[in-house]
Motif scaffolding. Structure first.
Motif, mmCIF file in Angstrom:
data_model
loop_
_atom_site.group_PDB
_atom_site.id
_atom_site.type_symbol
_atom_site.label_atom_id
_atom_site.label_comp_id
_atom_site.label_asym_id
_atom_site.label_seq_id
_atom_site.Cartn_x
_atom_site.Cartn_y
_atom_site.Cartn_z
ATOM 1 N N TYR A 11 9.701 -79.632 -38.222
ATOM 2 C CA TYR A 11 8.873 -79.837 -39.317
ATOM 3 C C TYR A 11 7.005 -79.154 -38.657
ATOM 4 O O TYR A 11 7.178 -78.368 -39.105
ATOM 5 N N LYS A 12 7.015 -79.956 -37.092
ATOM 6 C CA LYS A 12 6.260 -79.979 -36.568
ATOM 7 C C LYS A 12 6.110 -78.411 -35.913
ATOM 8 O O LYS A 12 5.491 -77.893 -36.041
ATOM 9 N N ARG A 13 6.770 -77.855 -35.490
ATOM 10 C CA ARG A 13 7.934 -76.890 -34.909
ATOM 11 C C ARG A 13 6.982 -75.837 -35.686
ATOM 12 O O ARG A 13 6.581 -74.613 -35.596
ATOM 13 N N GLU A 14 7.988 -75.812 -37.110
ATOM 14 C CA GLU A 14 7.747 -75.004 -37.867
ATOM 15 C C GLU A 14 6.663 -74.786 -39.251
ATOM 16 O O GLU A 14 5.908 -73.980 -39.538
ATOM 17 N N GLY A 15 5.501 -75.799 -37.595
ATOM 18 C CA GLY A 15 3.796 -75.742 -38.816
ATOM 19 C C GLY A 15 3.924 -76.597 -40.019
ATOM 20 O O GLY A 15 2.344 -76.240 -41.277
ATOM 21 N N ARG A 16 5.327 -77.292 -40.685
ATOM 22 C CA ARG A 16 5.230 -77.507 -42.241
ATOM 23 C C ARG A 16 4.544 -79.085 -42.041
ATOM 24 O O ARG A 16 5.208 -79.892 -41.194
ATOM 25 N N LYS A 17 3.049 -79.437 -42.989
ATOM 26 C CA LYS A 17 3.628 -80.245 -42.876
ATOM 27 C C LYS A 17 4.055 -81.352 -44.287
ATOM 28 O O LYS A 17 4.730 -80.370 -44.630
ATOM 29 N N PHE A 18 3.712 -82.205 -43.798
ATOM 30 C CA PHE A 18 4.607 -83.206 -44.873
ATOM 31 C C PHE A 18 3.270 -84.744 -45.057
ATOM 32 O O PHE A 18 2.756 -85.154 -44.036
ATOM 33 N N ALA A 19 3.992 -85.282 -45.859
ATOM 34 C CA ALA A 19 3.404 -86.590 -46.751
ATOM 35 C C ALA A 19 4.105 -88.033 -46.205
ATOM 36 O O ALA A 19 5.572 -88.080 -45.579
ATOM 37 N N ALA A 20 3.398 -88.620 -46.258
ATOM 38 C CA ALA A 20 4.238 -90.305 -45.975
ATOM 39 C C ALA A 20 3.452 -91.339 -46.758
ATOM 40 O O ALA A 20 2.278 -90.709 -47.512
ATOM 41 N N LEU A 21 3.942 -91.890 -47.034
ATOM 42 C CA LEU A 21 2.836 -93.188 -47.925
ATOM 43 C C LEU A 21 3.901 -94.617 -47.987
ATOM 44 O O LEU A 21 4.928 -94.722 -47.152
ATOM 45 N N THR A 22 2.948 -95.461 -47.765
ATOM 46 C CA THR A 22 3.527 -97.015 -47.357
ATOM 47 C C THR A 22 3.989 -97.442 -48.778
ATOM 48 O O THR A 22 3.349 -96.568 -50.137
ATOM 49 N N ALA A 23 5.049 -98.524 -48.887
ATOM 50 C CA ALA A 23 6.387 -98.569 -49.567
ATOM 51 C C ALA A 23 6.337 -100.496 -49.565
ATOM 52 O O ALA A 23 6.690 -100.492 -47.845
ATOM 53 N N TYR A 24 6.162 -100.790 -50.265
ATOM 54 C CA TYR A 24 6.959 -102.610 -49.969
ATOM 55 C C TYR A 24 7.766 -102.380 -50.917
ATOM 56 O O TYR A 24 8.403 -104.185 -50.831
ATOM 57 N N ASP A 25 8.758 -102.340 -51.993
ATOM 58 C CA ASP A 25 9.517 -102.222 -53.220
ATOM 59 C C ASP A 25 10.132 -101.465 -53.515
ATOM 60 O O ASP A 25 10.024 -100.130 -53.547
ATOM 61 N N THR A 26 11.746 -102.137 -53.464
ATOM 62 C CA THR A 26 12.670 -100.705 -54.356
ATOM 63 C C THR A 26 12.162 -100.209 -55.347
ATOM 64 O O THR A 26 13.067 -98.905 -55.128
ATOM 65 N N SER A 27 11.903 -99.912 -56.237
ATOM 66 C CA SER A 27 10.967 -98.892 -57.181
ATOM 67 C C SER A 27 10.671 -98.421 -56.936
ATOM 68 O O SER A 27 10.308 -96.526 -57.167
ATOM 69 N N PHE A 28 9.055 -98.555 -56.186
ATOM 70 C CA PHE A 28 8.051 -97.424 -55.878
ATOM 71 C C PHE A 28 9.011 -96.358 -54.209
ATOM 72 O O PHE A 28 9.110 -95.602 -54.242
ATOM 73 N N HIS A 79 10.501 -107.044 -47.153
ATOM 74 C CA HIS A 79 9.571 -105.575 -48.093
ATOM 75 C C HIS A 79 10.409 -104.180 -47.177
ATOM 76 O O HIS A 79 11.084 -103.297 -47.967
ATOM 77 N N THR A 80 10.884 -104.587 -46.293
ATOM 78 C CA THR A 80 11.869 -102.979 -44.923
ATOM 79 C C THR A 80 13.059 -103.743 -45.936
ATOM 80 O O THR A 80 13.410 -102.333 -46.290
ATOM 81 N N ARG A 81 13.753 -104.498 -45.873
ATOM 82 C CA ARG A 81 15.163 -105.167 -46.014
ATOM 83 C C ARG A 81 14.768 -104.116 -48.899
ATOM 84 O O ARG A 81 15.241 -103.752 -49.382
ATOM 85 N N CYS A 82 14.045 -104.351 -48.681
ATOM 86 C CA CYS A 82 12.821 -103.899 -50.119
ATOM 87 C C CYS A 82 13.146 -102.585 -49.534
ATOM 88 O O CYS A 82 14.239 -102.357 -51.246
ATOM 89 N N VAL A 83 13.331 -101.747 -49.682
ATOM 90 C CA VAL A 83 11.899 -100.381 -49.680
ATOM 91 C C VAL A 83 13.536 -99.717 -48.785
ATOM 92 O O VAL A 83 13.692 -98.485 -49.563
ATOM 93 N N HIS A 84 14.524 -100.680 -48.203
ATOM 94 C CA HIS A 84 15.959 -99.606 -47.271
ATOM 95 C C HIS A 84 16.481 -99.279 -48.974
ATOM 96 O O HIS A 84 17.263 -98.637 -49.116
ATOM 97 N N LYS A 85 17.030 -100.565 -49.987
ATOM 98 C CA LYS A 85 17.308 -100.612 -50.822
ATOM 99 C C LYS A 85 17.240 -99.139 -51.620
ATOM 100 O O LYS A 85 17.939 -98.473 -52.630
ATOM 101 N N GLY A 86 16.008 -98.310 -51.909
ATOM 102 C CA GLY A 86 15.222 -98.431 -52.594
ATOM 103 C C GLY A 86 15.242 -96.076 -52.568
ATOM 104 O O GLY A 86 15.340 -95.413 -52.761
#
Ligand SMILES: Nc1nc(=O)c2c([nH]1)NC[C@@H]1CN(c3ccc(C(=O)N[C@@H](CCC(=O)O)C(=O)O)cc3)CN21
Ligand SMILES: CC(C)C(=O)C(=O)O
Ligand SMILES: [Mg+2]
Length: 264
Positions: free
Chosen positions: A12-29, A68-75
Protein backbone atom coordinates in the motif's frame (compact mmCIF):
# COMPACT_ATOMS: atom_id res chain seq x y z
CA UNK A 1 -11.05 -9.20 3.33
CA UNK A 2 -7.79 -10.92 2.39
CA UNK A 3 -5.45 -11.54 5.29
CA UNK A 4 -3.53 -8.35 5.96
CA UNK A 5 0.17 -8.64 6.71
CA UNK A 6 2.97 -6.13 6.97
CA UNK A 7 3.76 -7.07 3.36
CA UNK A 8 0.28 -5.87 2.35
CA UNK A 9 0.83 -2.54 4.10
CA UNK A 10 4.30 -2.12 2.58
CA UNK A 11 2.68 -2.59 -0.84
CA UNK A 12 0.00 0.00 0.00
CA UNK A 13 2.77 2.40 0.95
CA UNK A 14 4.71 1.85 -2.27
CA UNK A 15 1.49 2.31 -4.27
CA UNK A 16 0.65 5.49 -2.36
CA UNK A 17 -2.60 3.90 -1.20
CA UNK A 18 -3.77 5.37 2.12
CA UNK A 19 -5.31 3.03 4.68
CA UNK A 20 -7.52 3.29 7.74
CA UNK A 21 -6.98 1.79 11.17
CA UNK A 22 -9.16 1.74 14.28
CA UNK A 23 -8.87 0.68 17.85
CA UNK A 24 -11.05 -2.32 18.74
CA UNK A 25 -11.67 -4.03 22.04
CA UNK A 26 -14.37 -6.65 21.43
CA UNK A 27 -15.52 -9.28 18.95
CA UNK A 28 -18.61 -7.58 17.55
CA UNK A 29 -17.02 -4.23 16.75
CA UNK A 30 -13.88 -5.96 15.43
CA UNK A 31 -16.04 -8.01 13.05
CA UNK A 32 -17.92 -4.90 11.90
CA UNK A 33 -14.65 -3.03 11.31
CA UNK A 34 -13.16 -5.91 9.33
CA UNK A 35 -16.36 -6.20 7.28
CA UNK A 36 -16.05 -2.51 6.34
CA UNK A 37 -12.47 -3.10 5.15
CA UNK A 38 -10.39 -1.68 8.02
CA UNK A 39 -7.09 -3.51 7.55
CA UNK A 40 -5.44 -2.70 10.90
CA UNK A 41 -7.06 -3.09 14.33
CA UNK A 42 -5.28 -1.92 17.48
CA UNK A 43 -6.08 -3.15 20.95
CA UNK A 44 -5.06 0.19 22.41
CA UNK A 45 -4.21 0.86 26.02
CA UNK A 46 -6.63 3.75 25.43
CA UNK A 47 -9.04 1.14 26.81
CA UNK A 48 -7.94 2.32 30.25
CA UNK A 49 -9.68 5.59 29.44
CA UNK A 50 -12.59 4.70 27.13
CA UNK A 51 -13.54 1.33 28.70
CA UNK A 52 -12.29 1.61 32.28
CA UNK A 53 -12.84 5.31 32.91
CA UNK A 54 -9.36 6.24 34.11
CA UNK A 55 -7.89 9.60 33.17
CA UNK A 56 -4.69 8.12 31.76
CA UNK A 57 -3.51 4.81 30.26
CA UNK A 58 -1.06 3.83 33.01
CA UNK A 59 -3.35 1.52 34.99
CA UNK A 60 -3.85 -0.93 32.12
CA UNK A 61 -2.27 -4.37 32.60
CA UNK A 62 -0.94 -7.02 30.24
CA UNK A 63 -3.87 -9.23 31.31
CA UNK A 64 -6.32 -6.48 30.27
CA UNK A 65 -4.77 -6.16 26.80
CA UNK A 66 -4.52 -9.97 26.42
CA UNK A 67 -8.22 -10.36 27.28
CA UNK A 68 -9.34 -7.77 24.73
CA UNK A 69 -6.90 -9.13 22.13
CA UNK A 70 -8.54 -12.57 22.44
CA UNK A 71 -11.93 -10.92 21.90
CA UNK A 72 -10.80 -8.95 18.84
CA UNK A 73 -8.94 -11.91 17.34
CA UNK A 74 -12.18 -13.95 17.27
CA UNK A 75 -14.08 -11.21 15.45
CA UNK A 76 -11.42 -10.21 12.93
CA UNK A 77 -9.39 -13.19 11.72
CA UNK A 78 -8.00 -11.34 8.69
CA UNK A 79 -7.13 -7.87 9.96
CA UNK A 80 -3.61 -7.11 11.16
CA UNK A 81 -4.10 -7.19 14.92
CA UNK A 82 -1.72 -4.96 16.87
CA UNK A 83 -1.70 -5.06 20.68
CA UNK A 84 -0.41 -2.20 22.81
CA UNK A 85 2.17 -3.14 25.40
CA UNK A 86 1.05 -1.43 28.62
CA UNK A 87 3.00 1.00 30.78
CA UNK A 88 6.09 -0.67 32.34
CA UNK A 89 5.46 -4.01 30.64
CA UNK A 90 8.55 -3.46 28.44
CA UNK A 91 10.81 -1.63 30.91
CA UNK A 92 13.58 -4.17 30.22
CA UNK A 93 14.07 -6.33 27.12
CA UNK A 94 13.40 -9.48 29.16
CA UNK A 95 10.08 -8.12 30.45
CA UNK A 96 9.19 -7.11 26.92
CA UNK A 97 9.86 -10.63 25.59
CA UNK A 98 7.72 -12.34 28.24
CA UNK A 99 4.83 -9.87 27.95
CA UNK A 100 4.93 -9.74 24.15
CA UNK A 101 4.73 -13.55 24.12
CA UNK A 102 1.53 -13.39 26.18
CA UNK A 103 -0.03 -10.89 23.74
CA UNK A 104 1.03 -12.89 20.67
CA UNK A 105 -0.50 -16.02 22.21
CA UNK A 106 -3.71 -14.04 22.76
CA UNK A 107 -3.93 -13.43 19.01
CA UNK A 108 -1.86 -10.31 18.34
CA UNK A 109 0.25 -10.32 15.20
CA UNK A 110 2.30 -7.29 16.21
CA UNK A 111 2.94 -5.40 19.45
CA UNK A 112 3.24 -1.63 19.85
CA UNK A 113 5.68 0.11 22.21
CA UNK A 114 5.94 3.80 23.07
CA UNK A 115 9.37 5.37 22.91
CA UNK A 116 12.52 6.13 20.98
CA UNK A 117 16.20 5.45 21.46
CA UNK A 118 15.85 3.70 24.83
CA UNK A 119 13.83 0.98 23.02
CA UNK A 120 16.26 0.16 20.20
CA UNK A 121 17.64 -2.98 21.84
CA UNK A 122 14.12 -4.15 22.75
CA UNK A 123 12.82 -3.60 19.21
CA UNK A 124 15.75 -5.50 17.75
CA UNK A 125 15.43 -8.28 20.32
CA UNK A 126 11.68 -8.73 19.83
CA UNK A 127 12.04 -8.80 16.05
CA UNK A 128 14.87 -11.33 16.24
CA UNK A 129 12.67 -13.42 18.51
CA UNK A 130 9.87 -13.38 15.90
CA UNK A 131 7.64 -10.65 17.33
CA UNK A 132 6.86 -7.85 14.83
CA UNK A 133 7.05 -4.44 16.43
CA UNK A 134 5.18 -1.20 15.83
CA UNK A 135 6.97 1.80 17.31
CA UNK A 136 5.07 4.85 18.63
CA UNK A 137 6.59 8.35 18.72
CA UNK A 138 5.39 11.90 19.33
CA UNK A 139 2.70 12.19 22.00
CA UNK A 140 3.26 8.88 23.73
CA UNK A 141 0.39 8.83 26.26
CA UNK A 142 2.19 6.61 28.79
CA UNK A 143 4.55 9.60 29.27
CA UNK A 144 1.70 12.04 29.99
CA UNK A 145 3.07 12.81 33.45
CA UNK A 146 6.52 13.51 32.04
CA UNK A 147 5.06 15.77 29.35
CA UNK A 148 2.74 17.49 31.85
CA UNK A 149 -0.36 16.76 29.81
CA UNK A 150 -1.50 15.39 26.45
CA UNK A 151 0.52 17.95 24.49
CA UNK A 152 1.62 18.13 20.88
CA UNK A 153 5.27 17.00 20.51
CA UNK A 154 7.99 17.99 18.03
CA UNK A 155 7.04 21.66 17.76
CA UNK A 156 10.60 23.03 18.07
CA UNK A 157 13.19 22.36 15.40
CA UNK A 158 15.36 20.37 17.83
CA UNK A 159 12.45 18.25 19.07
CA UNK A 160 11.31 17.61 15.50
CA UNK A 161 14.80 16.51 14.44
CA UNK A 162 15.05 14.19 17.47
CA UNK A 163 11.76 12.48 16.58
CA UNK A 164 12.79 12.11 12.93
CA UNK A 165 16.15 10.57 13.84
CA UNK A 166 14.58 8.20 16.35
CA UNK A 167 12.08 7.08 13.72
CA UNK A 168 14.92 6.17 11.35
CA UNK A 169 16.82 4.31 14.07
CA UNK A 170 13.68 2.38 15.12
CA UNK A 171 13.17 1.29 11.51
CA UNK A 172 16.82 0.26 11.32
CA UNK A 173 16.41 -1.72 14.58
CA UNK A 174 13.64 -3.71 12.90
CA UNK A 175 10.36 -1.88 13.58
CA UNK A 176 7.78 -2.97 10.99
CA UNK A 177 5.43 -0.02 11.46
CA UNK A 178 5.34 3.35 13.20
CA UNK A 179 2.56 5.32 14.88
CA UNK A 180 3.07 9.09 15.03
CA UNK A 181 0.73 10.87 17.45
CA UNK A 182 0.11 14.61 17.76
CA UNK A 183 3.05 16.04 15.86
CA UNK A 184 3.09 18.87 13.32
CA UNK A 185 1.91 17.74 9.87
CA UNK A 186 5.14 18.80 8.19
CA UNK A 187 7.24 16.61 10.51
CA UNK A 188 4.96 13.61 9.93
CA UNK A 189 5.17 14.18 6.17
CA UNK A 190 8.98 14.17 6.27
CA UNK A 191 9.14 11.02 8.39
CA UNK A 192 6.58 9.19 6.23
CA UNK A 193 8.64 10.02 3.12
CA UNK A 194 11.96 8.98 4.63
CA UNK A 195 10.79 5.67 6.12
CA UNK A 196 10.13 2.57 4.03
CA UNK A 197 7.83 1.08 6.71
CA UNK A 198 4.18 2.20 6.94
CA UNK A 199 3.57 5.23 9.16
CA UNK A 200 0.15 5.58 10.80
CA UNK A 201 -0.83 9.01 12.09
CA UNK A 202 -3.24 10.31 14.71
CA UNK A 203 -3.24 14.06 14.93
CA UNK A 204 -0.21 13.96 12.61
CA UNK A 205 -1.65 15.47 9.44
CA UNK A 206 -2.73 14.03 6.12
CA UNK A 207 0.59 12.83 4.72
CA UNK A 208 1.10 9.66 6.76
CA UNK A 209 0.45 6.30 5.07
CA UNK A 210 -2.39 5.39 7.42
CA UNK A 211 -4.74 7.11 9.84
CA UNK A 212 -5.94 5.71 13.15
CA UNK A 213 -8.72 6.82 15.49
CA UNK A 214 -9.97 5.53 18.81
CA UNK A 215 -13.30 3.89 17.89
CA UNK A 216 -15.19 5.85 20.54
CA UNK A 217 -14.04 9.12 18.94
CA UNK A 218 -15.25 7.90 15.51
CA UNK A 219 -18.65 7.17 17.05
CA UNK A 220 -18.75 10.41 19.06
CA UNK A 221 -19.31 8.70 22.40
CA UNK A 222 -16.16 9.89 24.15
CA UNK A 223 -16.99 11.61 27.39
CA UNK A 224 -15.08 14.63 28.63
CA UNK A 225 -12.50 16.38 26.49
CA UNK A 226 -12.41 15.34 22.83
CA UNK A 227 -9.02 15.66 21.10
CA UNK A 228 -8.79 18.06 18.18
CA UNK A 229 -7.92 15.26 15.74
CA UNK A 230 -11.09 13.26 16.47
CA UNK A 231 -14.01 13.24 14.06
CA UNK A 232 -17.51 11.99 14.80
CA UNK A 233 -18.59 9.93 11.77
CA UNK A 234 -21.80 8.66 13.36
CA UNK A 235 -23.53 12.03 13.33
CA UNK A 236 -23.25 12.26 9.54
CA UNK A 237 -24.32 8.70 8.79
CA UNK A 238 -26.68 7.55 11.54
CA UNK A 239 -25.43 3.99 11.81
CA UNK A 240 -22.21 2.32 12.85
CA UNK A 241 -21.52 0.48 9.58
CA UNK A 242 -22.02 3.72 7.67
CA UNK A 243 -19.75 5.63 10.04
CA UNK A 244 -16.92 3.14 9.59
CA UNK A 245 -17.43 3.04 5.82
CA UNK A 246 -17.31 6.86 5.67
CA UNK A 247 -14.10 6.94 7.70
CA UNK A 248 -12.45 4.33 5.44
CA UNK A 249 -13.59 6.20 2.35
CA UNK A 250 -12.36 9.59 3.56
CA UNK A 251 -8.97 8.21 4.61
CA UNK A 252 -8.45 6.32 1.36
CA UNK A 253 -9.30 9.44 -0.68
CA UNK A 254 -7.20 11.78 1.46
CA UNK A 255 -10.21 13.73 2.75
CA UNK A 256 -9.54 12.87 6.40
CA UNK A 257 -7.92 14.46 8.29
CA UNK A 258 -8.86 17.99 7.29
CA UNK A 259 -6.89 21.07 8.38
CA UNK A 260 -9.15 21.41 11.43
CA UNK A 261 -7.84 18.04 12.75
CA UNK A 262 -4.15 18.87 12.33
CA UNK A 263 -1.35 20.70 14.14
CA UNK A 264 0.88 23.02 12.11
N1 LIG B 1 -10.88 8.90 23.39
C1 LIG B 1 -9.56 8.84 23.27
N2 LIG B 1 -8.99 9.22 22.11
C2 LIG B 1 -7.63 9.18 21.96
O1 LIG B 1 -7.14 9.51 20.86
C3 LIG B 1 -6.84 8.72 23.06
C4 LIG B 1 -7.50 8.32 24.23
N3 LIG B 1 -8.84 8.40 24.33
N4 LIG B 1 -6.80 7.83 25.29
C5 LIG B 1 -5.40 7.51 25.11
C6 LIG B 1 -4.75 8.51 24.28
C7 LIG B 1 -4.72 9.90 24.89
N5 LIG B 1 -4.76 10.71 23.73
C8 LIG B 1 -4.88 12.10 23.69
C9 LIG B 1 -5.65 12.75 24.62
C10 LIG B 1 -5.79 14.12 24.58
C11 LIG B 1 -5.15 14.86 23.60
C12 LIG B 1 -5.29 16.33 23.58
O2 LIG B 1 -6.04 16.89 24.33
N6 LIG B 1 -4.57 17.04 22.71
C13 LIG B 1 -4.68 18.47 22.55
C14 LIG B 1 -3.34 19.03 22.14
C15 LIG B 1 -3.05 20.31 22.85
C16 LIG B 1 -1.77 20.95 22.33
O3 LIG B 1 -0.67 20.60 22.81
O4 LIG B 1 -1.90 21.80 21.43
C17 LIG B 1 -5.72 18.75 21.47
O5 LIG B 1 -6.10 19.90 21.30
O6 LIG B 1 -6.17 17.79 20.81
C18 LIG B 1 -4.36 14.20 22.67
C19 LIG B 1 -4.23 12.81 22.71
C20 LIG B 1 -4.81 9.91 22.54
N7 LIG B 1 -5.43 8.69 23.00
C1 LIG C 1 -4.39 6.13 19.86
C2 LIG C 1 -3.67 4.85 19.55
C3 LIG C 1 -2.53 5.06 18.62
C4 LIG C 1 -3.25 4.15 20.82
O1 LIG C 1 -2.11 3.96 21.12
C5 LIG C 1 -4.31 3.67 21.72
O2 LIG C 1 -5.50 3.64 21.33
O3 LIG C 1 -3.98 3.27 22.84
MG1 LIG D 1 -1.89 3.28 23.13
Amino acid sequence: MDTITTTTLMRYKREGRKFAALTAYDTSFAAAFERQGVPVLLIGDSLGMVLQGHDDTLKVTVADIAYHTRCVHKGAPNALIVADMPFMSYATPEQAYANAAELMRAGARMVKLEGGDWLLETVKGLTERSVPVCAHLGLTPQSVHVFGGFKVQGRSEDAARAIEEQALRLQYAGAAMLVLECVPSELARRISERLSIPVIGIGAGRHTDGQILVMHDLLGITSGYIPKFAKNYLSGTGNIQGAVAAFVEEVEHGRFPGPEHCFE
